[in-house]
Design an enzyme around this catalytic site. Structure first.
Site, PDB file in Angstrom:
ATOM      1  N   VAL A 157      25.262  38.919  32.829  1.00 26.37           N
ATOM      2  CA  VAL A 157      26.058  39.966  32.298  1.00 26.37           C
ATOM      3  C   VAL A 157      27.586  39.979  32.546  1.00 26.37           C
ATOM      4  O   VAL A 157      28.391  40.345  32.001  1.00 26.37           O
ATOM      5  CB  VAL A 157      25.322  41.226  32.408  1.00 26.37           C
ATOM      6  CG1 VAL A 157      25.291  41.949  33.974  1.00 26.37           C
ATOM      7  CG2 VAL A 157      25.750  42.286  31.224  1.00 26.37           C
ATOM      8  N   TYR A 158      27.578  39.683  33.800  1.00 25.69           N
ATOM      9  CA  TYR A 158      29.119  39.512  34.484  1.00 25.69           C
ATOM     10  C   TYR A 158      29.995  38.600  33.768  1.00 25.69           C
ATOM     11  O   TYR A 158      31.007  38.729  32.976  1.00 25.69           O
ATOM     12  CB  TYR A 158      29.067  39.286  35.844  1.00 25.69           C
ATOM     13  CG  TYR A 158      30.535  38.981  36.368  1.00 25.69           C
ATOM     14  CD1 TYR A 158      31.610  40.148  36.321  1.00 25.69           C
ATOM     15  CD2 TYR A 158      30.864  37.994  37.337  1.00 25.69           C
ATOM     16  CE1 TYR A 158      32.933  39.730  36.808  1.00 25.69           C
ATOM     17  CE2 TYR A 158      32.107  37.935  37.808  1.00 25.69           C
ATOM     18  CZ  TYR A 158      33.032  38.853  37.648  1.00 25.69           C
ATOM     19  OH  TYR A 158      34.462  38.344  38.176  1.00 25.69           O
ATOM     20  N   ALA A 159      29.378  37.062  33.920  1.00 27.57           N
ATOM     21  CA  ALA A 159      30.196  36.125  33.169  1.00 27.57           C
ATOM     22  C   ALA A 159      30.295  36.222  31.926  1.00 27.57           C
ATOM     23  O   ALA A 159      31.054  35.972  31.298  1.00 27.57           O
ATOM     24  CB  ALA A 159      29.800  34.795  33.670  1.00 27.57           C
TER      25      ALA A 159
END
Length: 251
Positions: A157-159
């Protein structure tokens, strides 16, 4: 062609109270830049005001402006304040971001929504407003992540929330043809800042360090000169994502 300088250029910096954003503000100050120091929360106010003081002491001009960049109205107010105070906008740098590290199976809807609000929505509308306010001969730079070129788990979900910014930069750079405004991203390796450590363990920090050419994390001092370059002599770069990371990942 004459060298491009930041003398009297108005630079809006998202997330400029500390870490990379604060350093960029201080780095461009001696060139006579006029800096809009954005900060998000009351807890960052003192550091934002210190950044303003540092910029003025170094030969630039600055003021601080608080706003939640996940709210479009507050992004608009940030740029309104820049124009109201300095009369124009020439460049925008967005360093604001958020990271979590966990398996996809453990990621909640709330976490997903928050990450995409900060890393995707805010980036999009910061770029949109910059494009609306910069008349010509400017630059738009957004900080993303070198994980965009990594084959790894736990950062889905970050990248994933940073990945759309690559397309935003390509699309906007094309739309701005004719105005001489460059649009680029910088993708640092894991940076040695308080932003990085809460998501990591001692073992994972050691792994990240071992993945660069000198066995260390990326320093904000490694990234700031490239941001300044894109704002000045690097104007011919356009629509690109630059992986500035000591070989941590390559593409």
């Amino acid at each position: 062609m004459p060298a491009r300088t930041l003398k009297d250029k108005v630079v809006v910096i998202g997330g400029a109270s500390r870490n990379l954003g604060g350093l960029i503000a201080r780095e461009i100050a001696p060139d006579g830049a006029r800096v809009v120091v954005h900060y998000n929360s009351d807890s960052s106010r003192d550091k934002a005001e210190q950044t303003v003081a540092d910029v003025k002491k170094a030969g630039g001009d600055a003021f601080a402006h608080q706003g939640d960049l996940t709210k479009v109205a507050e992004v608009e107010q940030l740029f309104d304040a820049a124009v109201r105070t300095f009369g124009k906008v020439d460049c925008m740098v967005n360093t604001a971001g958020m990271v979590i590290k966990k398996p996809m199976t453990e990621t909640s809807e709330e976490e997903f929504d928050k990450m995409f609000a900060v890393n995707t929505k805010a980036a999009y509308f910061m770029m949109r407003e910059a494009a609306k306010r910069i008349e010509r001969d400017g630059a738009i730079v957004t900080i993303v992540t070198s994980l965009l070129a990594a084959y790894t788990g736990l950062y889905s979900v970050y990248a994933g929330s940073k990945a759309p910014v690559e397309h935003f930069a390509r699309a906007l750079s094309k739309e701005l043809f004719g105005r001489n405004i460059s649009v680029n991203n910088i993708a640092p390796g894991p940076m040695d800042t308080p932003f990085f450590y809460p998501a990591e363990t001692d073992d994972s920090v050691a792994y990240h360090k071992s993945s660069s050419m000198n066995g260390d994390l990326t320093k904000i001092e490694d990234i700031a000169p490239y941001v300044k370059f894109l704002l000045t002599d690097g104007w011919w770069l356009n629509g690109q994502t630059l992986f500035i990371n000591g070989g941590y990942t390559t593409r």
